[in-house]
Design an enzyme around this catalytic site. Structure first.
Site, PDB file in Angstrom:
ATOM      1  N   SER A 124      -4.911   0.276   6.830  1.00 54.53           N
ATOM      2  CA  SER A 124      -4.778  -0.693   5.733  1.00 54.53           C
ATOM      3  C   SER A 124      -3.915  -1.830   6.256  1.00 54.53           C
ATOM      4  O   SER A 124      -3.165  -1.647   7.239  1.00 54.53           O
ATOM      5  CB  SER A 124      -4.089  -0.020   4.540  1.00 54.53           C
ATOM      6  OG  SER A 124      -3.695  -0.982   3.574  1.00 54.53           O
ATOM      7  N   TYR A 159       2.701   5.179   0.613  1.00 54.39           N
ATOM      8  CA  TYR A 159       1.399   4.786   1.170  1.00 54.39           C
ATOM      9  C   TYR A 159       1.595   3.949   2.430  1.00 54.39           C
ATOM     10  O   TYR A 159       0.936   4.160   3.449  1.00 54.39           O
ATOM     11  CB  TYR A 159       0.621   4.015   0.103  1.00 54.39           C
ATOM     12  CG  TYR A 159      -0.764   3.545   0.496  1.00 54.39           C
ATOM     13  CD1 TYR A 159      -1.814   4.446   0.636  1.00 54.39           C
ATOM     14  CD2 TYR A 159      -1.030   2.191   0.706  1.00 54.39           C
ATOM     15  CE1 TYR A 159      -3.098   4.013   0.975  1.00 54.39           C
ATOM     16  CE2 TYR A 159      -2.302   1.752   1.037  1.00 54.39           C
ATOM     17  CZ  TYR A 159      -3.336   2.664   1.173  1.00 54.39           C
ATOM     18  OH  TYR A 159      -4.600   2.225   1.505  1.00 54.39           O
TER      19      TYR A 159
END
Ligand code: NAP
Length: 269
Positions: A151, A164
């Site tokens: 990501s 995350y």
């Protein structure tokens, strides 16, 4: 088949004869990646926890011989057995796309040990588990492609998603370390780093903005799209195209990289 038609087939289906495992292939980015790899000629095993979405993706794939396997990537023994069973049917795994993941948000002081562990386990340990399961087969074949869907949150920080972010930074560190280990073995290992992408997972971020600001879901999506210099959400197909490219035989020298697919939000350098 004569030499010319063999060449034509190689050009049209450059991944023909390669068995590809895509985790989280029942939705969003994973579904788009599965469609792209099948379009390039690979034979797919679609892996996830829920059979119904996997079967729905399976029905859309070009070509033949694909299959579904239900497994939880956080369970090393279970996912190893599932991958071994798929290899017995479709051959040793030549391509692994570690796509399955989850994103939950909370301010760091409200991030419980359970939330922290959940983000690390699914996004980071899951990537380790699947890599651990396929790598010996790739080493024996002296050919392989591993693409980890990290990501932009693996490259820069974002507020309210520390667990995350930590997990996705870990995925990129893992990618670089494994890349060095296998560099001389015909295997490439890379990460792809999407920005905000229009998938079911984005729904969580949209819901948060709606709940906290009272904006509509469309307005929330516009807010997220504004962080992308192109002024749009990334589409799953944008990510799939990058993954397909990294899996090509001709991408053999692209190794140990973290490639942003984010409309210029993050410039790797
Ligand atoms: P998604 O539609 O929610 O897909 C996630 C997939 O992972 C689901 O199909 C889910 O299927 C599977 N999965 C989750 N936990 C699993 C587990 N323990 N074992 C096996 N499969 C599991 O989300 P997405 O946006 O396409 O996300 C795909 C990847 O892209 C993720 O790694 C995510 O972090 C990354 N990413 C997304 C964005 C974004 O904005 N959407 C941005 C950057 C990176 P089951 O529930 O059936 O298992």
């Amino acid at each position: 088949m004569n030499a010319t038609s063999n060449n034509d087939r190689e050009n049209a289906l450059p991944l023909a004869g390669r068995h590809a495992v895509v985790t989280g292939a029942g939705s969003g980015i994973g579904e788009a990646i599965a469609l792209e790899l099948a379009r390039l000629g690979a034979t797919l095993t679609l892996l996830g926890r829920r059979p119904a979405p996997l079967e729905a993706t399976l029905a859309k794939l070009a070509g033949e011989g694909h299959g579904v396997t239900v497994a939880d990537i956080t369970d090393l023994a279970g996912v190893s057995a599932a991958i071994e069973a798929a290899a017995a049917v479709r051959g040793a795994v030549a391509i692994l796309v570690n796509n399955a993941g989850a994103a939950k948000s909370a301010p760091v002081t409200k991030t419980t040990p359970e939330l922290w562990q959940e983000m690390l386990t699914v996004n980071l340990t899951g990537t380790f588990n699947c890599t651990h399961a396929v790598l010996p087969g790739m080493q024996a074949a002296r050919w392989g492609r591993i693409v980890n869907i990290a990501s932009t949150a693996g490259l820069i920080g974002y507020g309210y998603v520390s667990a995350y972010c930590a997990a996705k930074h870990g995925v990129i560190g893992f990618t670089r370390a494994v890349a060095l280990e296998v560099a001389k073995q015909g295997i490439t290992v890379n990460a792809v780093c999407p920005g905000y992408t229009d998938t079911p997972l984005l729904g969580g971020a949209v819901d948060n903005i709606v709940a906290k600001t009272g904006r509509s879901a469309d307005e929330a999506k516009t807010t997220l799209a504004a962080s992308n210099p192109q002024g749009r959400l990334v589409q799953p197909e944008d990510v799939a195209a990058a993954v397909g490219w990294l899996c090509l035989p001709s991408a053999a020298a692209i190794h140990g990289q973290a490639v942003p697919v984010a409309g210029g939000e993050v410039m790797a350098g």
